[in-house]
Write a protein that holds these residues in place. Structure first.
Motif, PDB file in Angstrom:
ATOM      1  N   HIS A 195      76.059 -34.374 -55.040  1.00 17.24           N
ATOM      2  CA  HIS A 195      76.656 -35.172 -54.568  1.00 17.24           C
ATOM      3  C   HIS A 195      78.388 -35.505 -54.823  1.00 17.24           C
ATOM      4  CE1 HIS A 195      71.992 -36.288 -54.716  1.00 17.24           C
ATOM      5  NE2 HIS A 195      72.741 -36.518 -53.429  1.00 17.24           N
ATOM      6  N   LEU A 196      79.123 -36.126 -53.662  1.00 14.95           N
ATOM      7  CA  LEU A 196      80.661 -36.164 -54.186  1.00 14.95           C
ATOM      8  C   LEU A 196      80.408 -37.118 -55.430  1.00 14.95           C
ATOM      9  CD1 LEU A 196      83.305 -35.218 -53.040  1.00 14.95           C
ATOM     10  CD2 LEU A 196      83.272 -36.664 -51.161  1.00 14.95           C
ATOM     11  N   LEU A 197      79.856 -38.335 -54.627  1.00 13.12           N
ATOM     12  CA  LEU A 197      80.145 -40.016 -55.244  1.00 13.12           C
ATOM     13  C   LEU A 197      78.564 -40.293 -55.686  1.00 13.12           C
ATOM     14  CD1 LEU A 197      83.615 -41.216 -53.838  1.00 13.12           C
ATOM     15  CD2 LEU A 197      83.190 -40.042 -55.488  1.00 13.12           C
ATOM     16  N   THR A 198      78.858 -40.735 -56.882  1.00 16.18           N
ATOM     17  CA  THR A 198      77.586 -41.294 -57.371  1.00 16.18           C
ATOM     18  C   THR A 198      78.007 -42.931 -57.525  1.00 16.18           C
ATOM     19  OG1 THR A 198      76.442 -39.441 -57.524  1.00 16.18           O
ATOM     20  CG2 THR A 198      75.352 -41.979 -58.235  1.00 16.18           C
ATOM     21  N   LEU A 199      78.098 -44.131 -56.818  1.00 17.63           N
ATOM     22  CA  LEU A 199      78.019 -45.413 -56.768  1.00 17.63           C
ATOM     23  C   LEU A 199      77.032 -46.035 -58.420  1.00 17.63           C
ATOM     24  CD1 LEU A 199      79.308 -46.021 -53.276  1.00 17.63           C
ATOM     25  CD2 LEU A 199      80.858 -44.508 -55.632  1.00 17.63           C
ATOM     26  N   SER A 200      77.730 -47.221 -58.929  1.00 19.56           N
ATOM     27  CA  SER A 200      77.279 -47.613 -59.747  1.00 19.56           C
ATOM     28  C   SER A 200      75.810 -48.225 -58.660  1.00 19.56           C
ATOM     29  CB  SER A 200      77.500 -48.203 -60.322  1.00 19.56           C
ATOM     30  OG  SER A 200      78.367 -48.802 -60.276  1.00 19.56           O
ATOM     31  N   THR A 201      76.452 -49.046 -58.056  1.00 17.92           N
ATOM     32  CA  THR A 201      75.259 -49.835 -56.733  1.00 17.92           C
ATOM     33  C   THR A 201      74.038 -48.802 -57.184  1.00 17.92           C
ATOM     34  OG1 THR A 201      76.600 -48.565 -55.006  1.00 17.92           O
ATOM     35  CG2 THR A 201      76.986 -50.813 -56.524  1.00 17.92           C
ATOM     36  N   ASN A 207      78.324 -34.370 -50.596  1.00 17.59           N
ATOM     37  CA  ASN A 207      79.424 -33.955 -50.313  1.00 17.59           C
ATOM     38  C   ASN A 207      78.906 -32.668 -49.401  1.00 17.59           C
ATOM     39  OD1 ASN A 207      81.611 -32.323 -50.960  1.00 17.59           O
ATOM     40  ND2 ASN A 207      80.844 -31.246 -53.032  1.00 17.59           N
ATOM     41  N   PRO A 208      80.176 -33.254 -47.462  1.00 17.16           N
ATOM     42  CA  PRO A 208      80.396 -32.266 -46.974  1.00 17.16           C
ATOM     43  C   PRO A 208      80.429 -31.444 -46.835  1.00 17.16           C
ATOM     44  CG  PRO A 208      82.232 -34.146 -47.250  1.00 17.16           C
ATOM     45  CD  PRO A 208      80.837 -34.510 -48.029  1.00 17.16           C
ATOM     46  N   ARG A 209      81.070 -30.627 -47.868  1.00 14.49           N
ATOM     47  CA  ARG A 209      81.529 -29.054 -48.436  1.00 14.49           C
ATOM     48  C   ARG A 209      82.098 -28.839 -46.852  1.00 14.49           C
ATOM     49  NH1 ARG A 209      77.909 -27.758 -52.456  1.00 14.49           N
ATOM     50  NH2 ARG A 209      76.508 -29.640 -52.675  1.00 14.49           N
ATOM     51  N   HIS A 210      83.237 -29.618 -46.537  1.00 15.33           N
ATOM     52  CA  HIS A 210      83.783 -28.394 -45.173  1.00 15.33           C
ATOM     53  C   HIS A 210      84.505 -26.782 -45.446  1.00 15.33           C
ATOM     54  CE1 HIS A 210      84.063 -32.836 -44.105  1.00 15.33           C
ATOM     55  NE2 HIS A 210      84.808 -32.473 -45.705  1.00 15.33           N
ATOM     56  N   GLU A 211      84.741 -26.704 -46.828  1.00 12.63           N
ATOM     57  CA  GLU A 211      85.154 -25.173 -46.879  1.00 12.63           C
ATOM     58  C   GLU A 211      83.573 -24.138 -46.751  1.00 12.63           C
ATOM     59  OE1 GLU A 211      85.082 -20.870 -48.548  1.00 12.63           O
ATOM     60  OE2 GLU A 211      83.636 -22.730 -49.626  1.00 12.63           O
ATOM     61  N   ARG A 253      88.621 -33.181 -44.680  1.00  8.13           N
ATOM     62  CA  ARG A 253      88.413 -33.290 -46.183  1.00  8.13           C
ATOM     63  C   ARG A 253      89.485 -33.867 -46.115  1.00  8.13           C
ATOM     64  NH1 ARG A 253      90.328 -28.995 -48.575  1.00  8.13           N
ATOM     65  NH2 ARG A 253      88.472 -27.978 -49.251  1.00  8.13           N
ATOM     66  N   ARG A 254      90.938 -33.925 -46.068  1.00  8.60           N
ATOM     67  CA  ARG A 254      91.372 -35.085 -45.695  1.00  8.60           C
ATOM     68  C   ARG A 254      91.119 -36.837 -44.957  1.00  8.60           C
ATOM     69  NH1 ARG A 254      95.670 -33.414 -43.401  1.00  8.60           N
ATOM     70  NH2 ARG A 254      96.306 -32.046 -45.201  1.00  8.60           N
ATOM     71  N   ASP A 255      90.642 -36.706 -44.233  1.00  5.91           N
ATOM     72  CA  ASP A 255      90.229 -36.703 -43.165  1.00  5.91           C
ATOM     73  C   ASP A 255      88.466 -38.376 -43.392  1.00  5.91           C
ATOM     74  OD1 ASP A 255      89.801 -38.819 -40.696  1.00  5.91           O
ATOM     75  OD2 ASP A 255      87.870 -37.945 -40.296  1.00  5.91           O
ATOM     76  N   HIS A 256      87.939 -37.700 -44.675  1.00  6.86           N
ATOM     77  CA  HIS A 256      86.722 -38.042 -45.094  1.00  6.86           C
ATOM     78  C   HIS A 256      87.046 -38.514 -46.117  1.00  6.86           C
ATOM     79  CE1 HIS A 256      83.246 -37.556 -47.597  1.00  6.86           C
ATOM     80  NE2 HIS A 256      82.918 -38.078 -46.655  1.00  6.86           N
ATOM     81  N   LEU A 257      87.578 -38.195 -46.987  1.00  8.29           N
ATOM     82  CA  LEU A 257      88.627 -38.792 -48.408  1.00  8.29           C
ATOM     83  C   LEU A 257      89.577 -39.976 -48.434  1.00  8.29           C
ATOM     84  CD1 LEU A 257      89.509 -36.123 -50.528  1.00  8.29           C
ATOM     85  CD2 LEU A 257      87.300 -37.480 -49.994  1.00  8.29           C
TER      86      LEU A 257
END
Length: 396
Positions: A195-201, A207-211, A253-257
Motif C-alpha cells: 500500500h502506498l500509504l497507510t494512515l493512522s485512521t 499503490n497504483p504501480r504506474h511503472e 505518478r505526479r498527478d496521483h501524488l
C-alpha cells in the motif's frame, strides 16, 4: 487566525505548441544557454585550479560580453540576452549550494542528457490579454490554458522547456494568495509498497504501480531502441517512442501524488511522516524498482511545500524510530519483526495490522514533539549514519 491570508510564489505550468520558427528560435536559445553555462563553469574551474582565484557572477557576466564580441561566438547575439544572463545566475546558485555543502560540484550540461530550458525575466517577454510573447518572437505562444492563472496575476519569470518526449512546456511564476482553512484532523503516515500509504485512521491507499502497469510497453520500446543503429533517423524515432512511455508513467505518478497530498493537507492540521532516506533504500536491488515507482521522495516534497502554503504542521519522525515493532496499545517493544510479518499479536493481547500500527506509532511520536519536545525530529545533515536501510527496519 484563519482569516490571515499569505502570498506565495507558485509556478503554473502549461503545454504549448510552437510554430516552426518559434521552435527553431527556442532550440537556438537552448543551445546558447547550455554553451554559456559550460564556458562559465570551465572559466571558474580553471581560475580556481590554476590561480586559486574566485570568479563570481559579475566576472562571468563580463566574460559573456567579451565572448559576444568574438567572431567565433558572435551567434550568441542572435538570441535574447536574458536567458544567457539567467544561466550565469543559475551557475552562481549551483556554486553557492556547493559551498554550503547542500550539493555536489556543478557539472557540465550535456546536449543529449541535460534538460532543455531557458528562463526569461520581465524584460524579455510580454504578457497581455492572456497572450505570452517572448523576446525575438513576433507571434505569441500557442498555450493550452488547462487552468486559469490567479486573478490579476502578472508573471515575474517565464521558463520554457522541452522534455525528452519532444513536448513543449512554459512555466509562469506568479504571486498567489492562499487563505488557510481550519482542518481539525491529525494523521500519521506510514509509507509502503503493498500500500502506498497507510494512515493512522486505518485507511490504506492503494499503490497504483504506474511503472509496472506500463512495463511491457516500456520494455518493447526499449528493445526496439536497442536494435536501431546509433545515429540513424530510425533510432531517433525509437528514442522518442521510449521517452513518451517514460513521460506517461511520470505524468500519472505526479498527478496521483498531487491529488493525494492535496487531500491530506486540506483534511489535517498536523501531519506526521517518517524521515525515509530513499537514496540509501534504492541500493537494495530487490526493491529499488518498486521504491522508485512509489515516488516517496516526490510525495514528501509535495507534502512539505503544500503544508507550508496552508499553515499546516508537518512533523518528521526519526528514521530509526521502531514504529513497526512497538505496540501502539501498551508500548511494548517486540524483539523481532521480519518484513514478511504483516500482522502480529502483542503480549497484552492486542492484534495489530503491521502498517496501521506503525502509522499510529508515528502519529504518537510526532505529537510528542509538539507536546513536550521529544527528540524524534531528525536533523537532515546529522542523521546520515552509513547504516543500510530497507524501509528503515531490521530484517531479523
Amino acid at each position: 487566525m484563519w482569516a490571515v491570508s499569505r502570498t506565495v510564489k507558485r509556478a503554473f505550468k502549461y503545454r504549448f505548441y510552437p510554430t516552426l520558427e518559434q521552435a527553431a528560435e527556442l532550440a537556438r536559445t537552448f543551445g546558447c544557454v547550455r554553451l554559456v553555462y559550460n564556458m562559465a563553469l570551465h572559466a571558474r574551474t580553471e581560475a580556481w585550479t590554476l590561480r586559486r582565484e574566485g570568479v563570481g557572477y559579475n566576472a562571468t557576466s563580463a566574460l559573456l560580453t567579451g565572448w559576444k564580441k568574438t567572431e567565433e561566438l558572435a551567434f550568441l547575439n542572435e538570441v535574447s540576452c536574458v536567458p544567457l544572463q539567467q544561466a550565469l545566475r543559475h551557475l552562481q546558485v549551483a556554486f553557492t549550494n556547493f559551498w554550503a555543502k547542500r550539493a555536489g560540484y556543478p557539472s557540465f550540461k550535456s546536449k543529449k542528457r541535460s534538460r532543455r530550458s531557458a528562463e526569461y525575466t520581465t524584460s524579455a517577454f510580454r504578457f497581455r490579454d492572456g497572450e505570452l510573447t517572448l523576446a525575438k518572437m513576433s507571434q505569441p505562444l500557442n498555450i493550452v490554458w488547462s487552468r486559469p492563472l490567479p486573478a490579476g496575476a502578472s508573471p515575474s519569470t517565464v521558463t520554457v522547456s522541452q522534455d525528452a518526449a519532444g513536448r513543449w512546456f512554459v512555466s509562469l511564476l506568479c504571486n498567489d494568495t492562499i487563505t488557510p482553512v481550519p482542518a481539525p484532523g491529525t494523521v500519521g503516515i506510514d509509507a509502503g509498497l503493498t500500500h502506498l500509504l497507510t494512515l493512522s485512521t486505518g485507511e490504506k491507499v492503494t499503490n497504483p504501480r504506474h511503472e509496472r502497469a506500463d512495463r511491457q510497453r516500456l520494455a518493447r520500446a526499449q528493445r526496439d531502441l536497442a536494435r536501431k543503429e546509433k545515429g540513424s533517423a530510425n533510432r531517433a524515432k525509437a528514442r522518442l517512442k521510449a521517452a513518451r512511455v517514460h513521460a506517461r508513467i511520470a505524468d500519472r505518478r505526479r498527478d496521483h501524488l498531487h491529488k493525494l497530498t492535496t487531500r491530506l493537507v486540506r483534511e489535517n492540521q498536523t501531519l506526521v511522516i517518517e524521515d525515509l532516506t530513499v537514496s540509501n533504500m534504492v541500493k537494495n536491488r530487490s526493491l529499488a524498482r518498486a521504491i522508485s515507482d512509489a515516488g516517496w521522495r516526490q510525495f514528501r516534497t509535495m507534502l512539505e511545500y503544500k503544508a507550508d502554503w496552508h499553515g499546516r504542521n508537518l512533523i518528521t519522525v526519526d528514521r530509526w524510530f521502531p514504529s513497526s515493532k512497538l505496540c501502539s496499545t501498551c508500548g511494548a517493544l517486540a524483539d523481532r519483526m521480519p518484513l514478511n510479518v504483516r500482522s502480529w499479536t502483542c503480549r497484552c493481547g492486542s492484534v495489530h495490522d503491521r502498517d496501521v500500527n506503525a502509522a499510529r506509532n508515528i502519529l504518537a511520536a510526532g505529537l510528542a514533539v509538539t507536546a513536550c519536545g521529544d527528540g524524534v525530529r531528525p536533523q537532515r545533515e546529522s542523521s546520515r549514519t552509513g547504516r543500510s536501510s530497507a524501509k528503515q527496519e531490521t530484517r531479523g
